[in-house]
Structures are given as C-alpha cells and as structure tokens.
Design an enzyme around this catalytic site. Structure first.
Site, PDB file in Angstrom:
ATOM      1  N   ASN A  23       0.815  -1.219   0.000  1.00 48.57           N
ATOM      2  CA  ASN A  23       0.000   0.000   0.000  1.00 48.57           C
ATOM      3  C   ASN A  23       0.845   1.263   0.000  1.00 48.57           C
ATOM      4  O   ASN A  23       0.336   2.345  -0.275  1.00 48.57           O
ATOM      5  CB  ASN A  23      -0.986  -0.031   1.162  1.00 48.57           C
ATOM      6  CG  ASN A  23      -2.087  -1.064   0.889  1.00 48.57           C
ATOM      7  OD1 ASN A  23      -2.238  -1.516  -0.253  1.00 48.57           O
ATOM      8  ND2 ASN A  23      -2.809  -1.441   1.911  1.00 48.57           N
ATOM      9  N   PRO A 122     -16.003   4.705  -2.990  1.00 45.86           N
ATOM     10  CA  PRO A 122     -16.152   6.011  -3.645  1.00 45.86           C
ATOM     11  C   PRO A 122     -14.841   6.800  -3.599  1.00 45.86           C
ATOM     12  O   PRO A 122     -13.916   6.452  -2.843  1.00 45.86           O
ATOM     13  CB  PRO A 122     -17.214   6.705  -2.801  1.00 45.86           C
ATOM     14  CG  PRO A 122     -17.097   6.084  -1.460  1.00 45.86           C
ATOM     15  CD  PRO A 122     -16.707   4.658  -1.695  1.00 45.86           C
ATOM     16  N   ARG A 397      -1.673 -10.526  -5.559  1.00 46.78           N
ATOM     17  CA  ARG A 397      -1.628  -9.060  -5.692  1.00 46.78           C
ATOM     18  C   ARG A 397      -0.916  -8.411  -4.506  1.00 46.78           C
ATOM     19  O   ARG A 397      -0.362  -7.334  -4.625  1.00 46.78           O
ATOM     20  CB  ARG A 397      -3.055  -8.499  -5.757  1.00 46.78           C
ATOM     21  CG  ARG A 397      -3.771  -8.712  -7.055  1.00 46.78           C
ATOM     22  CD  ARG A 397      -5.056  -7.939  -7.089  1.00 46.78           C
ATOM     23  NE  ARG A 397      -4.824  -6.574  -6.626  1.00 46.78           N
ATOM     24  CZ  ARG A 397      -5.788  -5.780  -6.168  1.00 46.78           C
ATOM     25  NH1 ARG A 397      -7.021  -6.214  -6.093  1.00 46.78           N
ATOM     26  NH2 ARG A 397      -5.515  -4.555  -5.772  1.00 46.78           N
TER      27      ARG A 397
HETATM   28  C1  EPZ Z   1      -6.452   1.868   1.407  1.00 50.73           C
HETATM   29  O1  EPZ Z   1      -7.635   1.878   0.619  1.00 50.73           O
HETATM   30  C2  EPZ Z   1      -5.849   0.487   1.206  1.00 50.73           C
HETATM   31  N1  EPZ Z   1      -5.558   0.300  -0.214  1.00 50.73           N
HETATM   32  C3  EPZ Z   1      -6.839  -0.580   1.676  1.00 50.73           C
HETATM   33  O2  EPZ Z   1      -6.155  -1.816   1.605  1.00 50.73           O
HETATM   34  C4  EPZ Z   1      -7.206  -0.326   3.144  1.00 50.73           C
HETATM   35  O3  EPZ Z   1      -8.216  -1.232   3.521  1.00 50.73           O
HETATM   36  C5  EPZ Z   1      -7.699   1.109   3.324  1.00 50.73           C
HETATM   37  O4  EPZ Z   1      -6.731   2.044   2.808  1.00 50.73           O
HETATM   38  C6  EPZ Z   1      -7.933   1.445   4.792  1.00 50.73           C
HETATM   39  O5  EPZ Z   1      -6.724   1.282   5.496  1.00 50.73           O
HETATM   40  C7  EPZ Z   1      -4.471   0.919  -0.719  1.00 50.73           C
HETATM   41  O6  EPZ Z   1      -3.746   1.616  -0.022  1.00 50.73           O
HETATM   42  C8  EPZ Z   1      -4.208   0.665  -2.179  1.00 50.73           C
HETATM   43  P1  EPZ Z   1      -9.720   4.738   2.378  1.00 50.73           P
HETATM   44  P2  EPZ Z   1      -8.402   3.278   0.354  1.00 50.73           P
HETATM   45  O7  EPZ Z   1      -9.767   5.820   1.393  1.00 50.73           O
HETATM   46  O8  EPZ Z   1      -7.410   4.364   0.240  1.00 50.73           O
HETATM   47  C9  EPZ Z   1     -14.368   5.700   2.489  1.00 50.73           C
HETATM   48  C10 EPZ Z   1      -5.732  -4.011   1.002  1.00 50.73           C
HETATM   49  O9  EPZ Z   1      -6.274  -5.059   1.369  1.00 50.73           O
HETATM   50  N2  EPZ Z   1     -14.045   6.682   1.445  1.00 50.73           N
HETATM   51  O10 EPZ Z   1      -8.971   4.930   3.656  1.00 50.73           O
HETATM   52  O11 EPZ Z   1      -9.354   3.043  -0.744  1.00 50.73           O
HETATM   53  C11 EPZ Z   1     -14.347   4.274   1.929  1.00 50.73           C
HETATM   54  O12 EPZ Z   1     -15.589   3.965   1.334  1.00 50.73           O
HETATM   55  C12 EPZ Z   1      -6.568  -2.817   0.664  1.00 50.73           C
HETATM   56  O13 EPZ Z   1      -4.484  -3.844   0.915  1.00 50.73           O
HETATM   57  C13 EPZ Z   1     -15.035   7.560   1.022  1.00 50.73           C
HETATM   58  O14 EPZ Z   1     -16.162   7.524   1.490  1.00 50.73           O
HETATM   59  O15 EPZ Z   1      -9.190   3.403   1.716  1.00 50.73           O
HETATM   60  C14 EPZ Z   1     -14.069   3.458   3.156  1.00 50.73           C
HETATM   61  O16 EPZ Z   1     -15.273   3.285   3.876  1.00 50.73           O
HETATM   62  C15 EPZ Z   1      -8.063  -3.094   0.712  1.00 50.73           C
HETATM   63  N3  EPZ Z   1     -14.742   8.467   0.056  1.00 50.73           N
HETATM   64  C16 EPZ Z   1     -13.140   4.343   3.975  1.00 50.73           C
HETATM   65  O17 EPZ Z   1     -13.339   5.678   3.489  1.00 50.73           O
HETATM   66  C17 EPZ Z   1     -13.480   8.557  -0.484  1.00 50.73           C
HETATM   67  O18 EPZ Z   1     -13.263   9.431  -1.339  1.00 50.73           O
HETATM   68  C18 EPZ Z   1     -11.683   3.947   3.875  1.00 50.73           C
HETATM   69  O19 EPZ Z   1     -11.244   4.300   2.632  1.00 50.73           O
HETATM   70  C19 EPZ Z   1     -12.492   7.652  -0.045  1.00 50.73           C
HETATM   71  C20 EPZ Z   1     -12.783   6.725   0.921  1.00 50.73           C
END
Ligand code: EPZ
Length: 420
Positions: A23, A122, A397
């Site tokens: 990540n 999102p 992955r």
């Molecule tokens: C990162 O995803 C990681 N992926 C995820 O890991 C990890 O689960 C997540 O962070 C939380 O730690 C990468 O870094 C590539 P977020 P990300 O934005 O950035 C909401 C794995 O298994 N949200 O922190 O997509 C979203 O719906 C993967 O390695 C919005 O609502 O996570 C979620 O409920 C899976 N609007 C929460 O925030 C937005 O614009 C966490 O999302 C962005 C996010």
C-alpha cells in the site's frame, strides 16, 4: 487464473522475511511521475499490482527499469494520455495518477479505479480535495476529466481519514501555489513513506503521520533515492498464522511499532511474543482466547488484518465479535471458512460472531478479495487434509513470494494454473 493447493496440519517454524509495503509502493510509483528527473525506489515488492502500475507508466512514456526490488523511473518525457480503463481497472491505486498527473500537467483523464469488492469504494473525498485546490472535475460516463488553470493551496478537511484521499491530495498539492493544510488526514505508515519520498525530491511537507499535514508548494522536484517501508499487513498476516500453528516463527525485517494494535490483541488472546528491533518471534500457545475486534483507522486495529484474524478466532476458545467499521462488505471469507468447519455468523454487514475452537477440514474454497484470500491460506494451513483455493490471483496481488515464504517454514503449499 491460479489456484493454491495446501496440505494442512503441519507445524511451521523458521524465518519469514517481510517485503516492502504494497500500500506504500502502489502510491510511491505514481508519485514518481511528479519528479522532473529519474528517481530510484528500493524494497519494492514483486507483486502484480506493481506490474499494473508499470504498464501505466510505460503507456505514459516513462522510462522504467526494474531489477529485483529496485525500480528506476524517469518521467521527464511522459505525455499526458488517457489511461485505458482496462489497466486502471486492475487496481484501486491507479487513482494516484489523478493527483500526480493533475499536479504535473494541470489535467488528467481517468476512469473510475478498480480494487477488491469490499465495498462501494467512492472517491468523493479525493475529488473534493482537487476542487478545493482549484480544479474542475467532470464525470463523463465513468471517465473523470479533471482540469485546473492553476492549483492553489487550500485548507481541506476530510470527512473521513481516508488513506487514498490523503495521499492523492498531497500529490496534487505538492507543486500548487501557496500552502495546503489537510486536516483529519490519515496517519498510516504509508502516508509517512510517501511524504518522505516527496520531501527527498525537494517537496515541503510536514505533519505526515499526524492528523494535520501541511504542504508548502514548490516549483521543481529533483532526483532522489527512496525505500519502501516494510509491509506491516503482510507481517501481521504471518504473525497471526504463527500464533495458531507456529513454533519459533520469526517474522523479520519489520517495524514493530507499526503493529502495536495487533500485538496488543495477540497478547489479549494469550500469544507470547519475543519483540526485537526489527523482528517478532512467535510460538503458538496451547490455548487461544476469544476476543473482540473493532477495525479502525491507524493506529487502531487495521481493517486489512480483520479477515486473517477471523481465521485465528475460529481456533480461539469462546465467542468473538468482529466489528468492521471501515468497509461495508468485508466478511466474504466467513462463508468459505464455514465450509471448512468454522462456526461463524453475520449479525449485520458490519458485525460477525465467531465461536471456537472448531476443527477445520481441507476443502475447495474461493478467494473473493486479497485479504479474504489470506484468511483462507491460513485456514488451509491449519486444517487437516487438502485445501484448494481458487481465484488465488487475488492473493498474489499483495503477498510477494507467499508460496516460497511459507514453504521455507515447512508448509506444503503450491501454486498451479486453474482451469476454473
Ligand atoms: C487503502 O484503501 C488500502 N488500499 C486498503 O487496503 C485499506 O483497507 C484502506 O486504505 C484502509 O486502510 C491501498 O492503499 C491501495 P480509504 P483506500 O480511502 O485508500 C471511504 C488491502 O487489502 N471513502 O482509507 O481506498 C471508503 O468507502 C486494501 O491492501 C469515502 O467515502 O481506503 C471506506 O469506507 C483493501 N470516500 C473508507 O473511506 C473517499 O473518497 C476507507 O477508505 C475515499 C474513501
């Protein structure tokens, strides 16, 4: 597609060396595009997500050389082209090219990113950040066209401490005019790793790792060398495995501080650990105690370790409750665990109960996403008999060399092409 085949029930012992953080690496590679000269990144994990980002860099015309865990990227001659949906769909992190290309060219055209099916995923917070910096966002049939005459520093508060939004806004702000402050920023170790990379190039970022990050815009970013931080989710996955069937398993090349919440939970469960400067040694106790897990943003218990931990809880004595607060669809592994003999039940889309200990038996199961796949690998190693995990490409992955690493500690595991 590949499948993983495991003969379970073997005690594991020896050393598992942890790779660079997926990540973090998937953010560092797109961030390299911001630099006007060649950059070198070491300790890059050899996983398919990096291959997909490589494809995007080559599509844009960057010069990329990879050998072993080193990647050199020269983006001085890249063109601002639309990134084909077939590539951007391969992984969620393709969206970091939005912030990087917007910053470099003041325009980016990209499709909605891909990623595991753990929720709607999102990107509204990313887009809100870009608009706050002065960009205009148009959504044309799932293709985002983001343009800006100029990017100017702004104060941006995130409704949720989103990892992706924090990093993407940082990338977009690093060459903006004036100062940007991101409040309620995410604090994961990979945020710090990306901020350090940008500062090594000459950016002016402070506060990464806290909930308030300040970015003072600069004009030029220069060549630098950087290293990917160890993957605390990979490390945690193997620590959880060792807690069930390990005998003096040493998980090495880690930063124990990044695993404080897991260490604390494993202590509650009754797992003795020897914690060194850059390793943790674990031997499974005779008895694992049930506990409750609530996933939270860093430094709380990581959502990415929730599914691997679910497998451990099937072996713990008593009733455990998991409360998944980050993703709305992150229990798909439980059905597969039940097929193997576990007793788990979904109470809602954010809460599950696991009653143990239950004997697990090898079965044919399906990985539905990356960490669900990791949960099933652990289950297959714990179960008696043969387990076949279909859709194993999900697992590849995010876990570099998983078959070799587990074979080296005594597992009977192999990867095969699947005709499913
Ligand atoms: C990162 O995803 C990681 N992926 C995820 O890991 C990890 O689960 C997540 O962070 C939380 O730690 C990468 O870094 C590539 P977020 P990300 O934005 O950035 C909401 C794995 O298994 N949200 O922190 O997509 C979203 O719906 C993967 O390695 C919005 O609502 O996570 C979620 O409920 C899976 N609007 C929460 O925030 C937005 O614009 C966490 O999302 C962005 C996010």
């Amino acid at each position: 597609m590949h499948k993983i085949i495991i003969e379970g029930g073997k005690e594991l012992s020896g050393e598992i060396k942890i790779s660079g953080s997926k990540n973090s690496a998937v953010a560092l590679v797109p961030a390299a595009v911001l630099c006007d000269e060649e950059v070198t990144i070491a300790n890059v994990p050899n996983i398919s997500d990096i291959d997909a980002l490589d494809e995007i860099l080559n599509h844009l015309g960057a010069t990329v050389t990879r050998n072993d865990d080193m990647i050199k990227i020269d983006s001085s001659k890249i063109e601002n082209k639309v990134i084909p949906e077939v590539i951007s769909k391969k992984l969620r992190a393709s969206y970091y090219f939005m912030g990087a290309l917007l910053s470099k060219f003041k325009k980016v055209e990209m499709y909605f990113p891909g990623g595991c099916s753990i929720g709607a995923r999102p990107i509204n917070l990313h887009l809100k950040g870009f608009e706050a910096l002065g960009a205009k966002v148009q959504d044309k049939d799932n293709m985002f066209v983001i343009t800006a005459d100029n990017l100017r520093g702004a104060k941006i508060n995130l409704d949720f401490a989103s990892v992706g939004a924090t990093i993407n806004i940082m990338l977009a702000a690093v060459k903006a005019e004036g100062t940007t402050v991101i409040s309620n920023a995410a604090k994961e170790p990979h945020i710090v790793n990306v901020a350090t990379f940008l500062n090594n190039m000459g950016a002016k970022i402070s506060g990464a790792g806290t909930s308030e990050i300040k970015i003072v815009g600069v004009n030029h970013l220069h060549s630098c060398f950087h290293e990917v931080v160890p993957d605390y989710i990979e490390a945690g996955t193997y620590m959880i495995l060792a807690s069930i069937i390990g005998k003096k398993v040493t998980v090495s090349n880690i930063i124990p501080d990044h695993l404080e919440s897991l260490i604390s939970k494993l202590e509650d469960i009754g797992v003795p650990m020897e914690i060194g400067i850059d390793f943790i040694r674990i031997s499974a106790p005779d008895k694992l105690m049930a506990t409750n897990i609530k996933t939270q943003v860093y430094p709380g218990f990581p959502t990415d370790l929730q599914q691997p931990m679910a497998t451990l809880l099937t072996q713990a004595v008593g009733k455990s409750i998991i409360n998944e607060t980050i993703w709305e669809n992150r229990f798909l592994n439980l059905n597969e665990l039940n097929k193997m003999g576990a007793t788990t039940e979904l109470l809602s889309n954010s809460k599950a109960v696991i009653v143990g200990p239950t004997k697990l038996h090898g079965k044919k199961v399906k990985a539905t996403d990356l960490r669900a796949g990791a949960s099933l690998v652990i289950a297959g190693l714990v179960a008696d008999g043969k387990t076949t995990i279909e859709n194993a490409d999900y697992i590849l992955r995010g876990y570099e060399g998983i078959v070799d690493k587990l074979t080296n500690v005594g597992a009977k595991i192999k990867l095969e092409q699947s005709n499913e």
